[in-house]
Write a protein that holds these residues in place. Structure first.
Motif, PDB file in Angstrom:
ATOM      1  N   MET A  61     -11.809  31.935 -13.221  1.00  0.00           N
ATOM      2  CA  MET A  61     -11.035  30.906 -12.538  1.00  0.00           C
ATOM      3  C   MET A  61     -11.592  30.749 -11.133  1.00  0.00           C
ATOM      4  SD  MET A  61      -7.045  31.569 -13.672  1.00  0.00           S
ATOM      5  CE  MET A  61      -6.837  33.021 -12.630  1.00  0.00           C
ATOM      6  N   TRP A  62     -11.830  29.496 -10.742  1.00  0.00           N
ATOM      7  CA  TRP A  62     -12.313  29.194  -9.385  1.00  0.00           C
ATOM      8  C   TRP A  62     -11.418  28.131  -8.771  1.00  0.00           C
ATOM      9  CZ3 TRP A  62     -13.814  24.255  -7.859  1.00  0.00           C
ATOM     10  CH2 TRP A  62     -14.319  24.151  -6.553  1.00  0.00           C
ATOM     11  N   PHE A  63     -11.049  28.347  -7.507  1.00  0.00           N
ATOM     12  CA  PHE A  63     -10.201  27.408  -6.791  1.00  0.00           C
ATOM     13  C   PHE A  63     -10.660  27.279  -5.347  1.00  0.00           C
ATOM     14  CE2 PHE A  63      -7.438  29.469  -9.927  1.00  0.00           C
ATOM     15  CZ  PHE A  63      -6.835  28.396 -10.556  1.00  0.00           C
ATOM     16  N   THR A  64     -10.402  26.109  -4.770  1.00  0.00           N
ATOM     17  CA  THR A  64     -10.500  25.914  -3.328  1.00  0.00           C
ATOM     18  C   THR A  64      -9.685  24.678  -2.973  1.00  0.00           C
ATOM     19  OG1 THR A  64     -11.993  25.949  -1.424  1.00  0.00           O
ATOM     20  CG2 THR A  64     -12.599  24.487  -3.244  1.00  0.00           C
ATOM     21  N   GLY A  65      -9.808  24.236  -1.730  1.00  0.00           N
ATOM     22  CA  GLY A  65      -8.953  23.173  -1.215  1.00  0.00           C
ATOM     23  C   GLY A  65      -7.894  23.803  -0.341  1.00  0.00           C
ATOM     24  N   TYR A  66      -6.632  23.484  -0.583  1.00  0.00           N
ATOM     25  CA  TYR A  66      -5.569  24.217   0.096  1.00  0.00           C
ATOM     26  C   TYR A  66      -5.507  25.617  -0.494  1.00  0.00           C
ATOM     27  CZ  TYR A  66      -0.929  25.866   1.358  1.00  0.00           C
ATOM     28  OH  TYR A  66       0.112  26.635   1.822  1.00  0.00           O
ATOM     29  N   VAL A  67      -5.538  26.630   0.375  1.00  0.00           N
ATOM     30  CA  VAL A  67      -5.591  28.006  -0.122  1.00  0.00           C
ATOM     31  C   VAL A  67      -4.442  28.847   0.453  1.00  0.00           C
ATOM     32  CG1 VAL A  67      -8.065  28.019  -0.580  1.00  0.00           C
ATOM     33  CG2 VAL A  67      -7.255  28.579   1.716  1.00  0.00           C
TER      34      VAL A  67
END
Length: 341
Positions: A61-67
């Motif tokens: 799972m990979w996420f970014t943006g508002y963290v």
């Protein structure tokens, strides 16, 4: 690694460009054209990021943006109504002090491990393997007061999973501050057969920091009145020693980030040897030394210094596997109570 083994598997990848995760379901854009690289989540809205039938396994799972912590990550297994994973977004990835974007050296804090990666600038990655038999659903809730942007990629494969596969769980806890003289509970209320997989801890110093790492980590297994696994200190449990280097030679804390454990970030003024405003972010993965239980499991850690019990701010996420998907054992605090700066 067993990449040379040819398996009967089919990949999936859920993203803003392919929200259904279906084969050939990605962007209809032309070369060098972006159509939908991210999504907006409105205040009070919960968005489903992944909704799919098994059997299969989430592998990355990979996420970014508002963290920030106003995003709440939840994972539901086998069509259960209650999540088996529930944590503020940033804390799940070991970055609970999400309002501090630079460490003591002015750099992005980098967690570089086998199970998690926090990469510049704030790219959140999980490599925990998460098998499921019938169904997987992953959601993100925005508990904040304004719309926020999310970039994401959730990938894995469909195919047969081992018969003895367990379900991934994760739960959040905090005490701001820790009740002085009482152990901080990292995990409790876990019943059934399973395997403890690790913990992330964020600690914020309150009062003068006369060494905060004397507290022992303790694990109670299958009805223990006294702990079976009893570590000798906080820095010892997280793989360090002597106040992570602050007690000897250099007289300053030193970060490290290994495959399975680390003190990867120090935040705050470091001009003084024991500055009371320091913040620490740590992790410990039990990949090579898993802790098995048949009936129940509990883990605590003391908040203890040279001069006795302390009252620092502790924030943690515990990770484990169980033979059956269970609801998380703790209730999340309100968004306004998640002060992480």
């Amino acid at each position: 690694m067993t990449l040379f083994k040819m398996e009967n598997r089919r990949n999936f990848g859920f993203s803003a460009e392919n929200p259904t995760g279906t084969k050939g379901g990605g962007t209809r854009a032309k070369d060098c054209e972006k159509l939908s690289p991210c999504i907006q989540i409105q205040p009070g809205e919960t968005v489903t990021l992944c909704d799919t039938d098994g059997p299969g396994m989430v592998t990355h799972m990979w996420f970014t943006g508002y963290v920030g912590h106003s995003f709440i990550l939840r994972i539901y297994w086998e069509n259960n109504e209650q999540p088996s994973v529930e944590a503020p977004f940033s804390a799940f990835f070991g970055c609970a002090y999400d309002e501090n974007f630079s460490d003591r050296d002015g750099n992005y804090p980098v967690l570089n491990s086998a199970a998690m990666l926090v990469a510049p600038g704030r790219g959140f990655n999980s490599y925990f393997e998460m098998p499921f038999r019938k169904h997987c659903r992953i959601t993100m809730e925005n508990r904040g007061e304004k719309p926020e942007t999310l970039f994401y990629m959730i990938s894995g494969w469909y195919g047969e999973i081992p018969e003895n596969s367990g379900y991934f769980h994760a739960t959040y806890r905090q005490e701001h501050p820790v009740q002085k003289g009482r152990s901080y509970v990292i995990l409790d209320g876990v019943h059934g057969k399973g395997c403890f997989a690790g913990v992330t801890l964020a600690s914020g110093m309150n009062g003068h920091n006369t060494c905060w790492v004397e507290g022992e980590a303790k694990m109670y297994i299958d009805g223990d009145a006294y702990p079976t696994m009893n570590y000798t200190g906080t820095e010892d449990y997280f793989g360090g020693s002597y106040g992570f280097g602050n007690d000897i030679y250099l007289n300053r804390y030193q970060t490290f980030s290994g495959l399975y454990t680390g003190l990867y970030a120090i935040l705050g003024d470091t001009k003084e040897m024991y500055n009371h405003q320091k913040r620490f972010m740590l992790y410990r993965w039990h990949v090579k030394d898993p802790v098995y239980f048949d009936e129940d499991f509990k883990m605590t850690i003391d908040n203890l210094g040279w001069t006795g019990p302390r009252y620092d701010d502790y924030t943690s996420v515990a990770y484990w596997y169980q033979t059956e998907p269970k609801p998380v054992p703790f209730t999340l605090p309100e968004d306004k109570e998640l002060i992480m700066e």
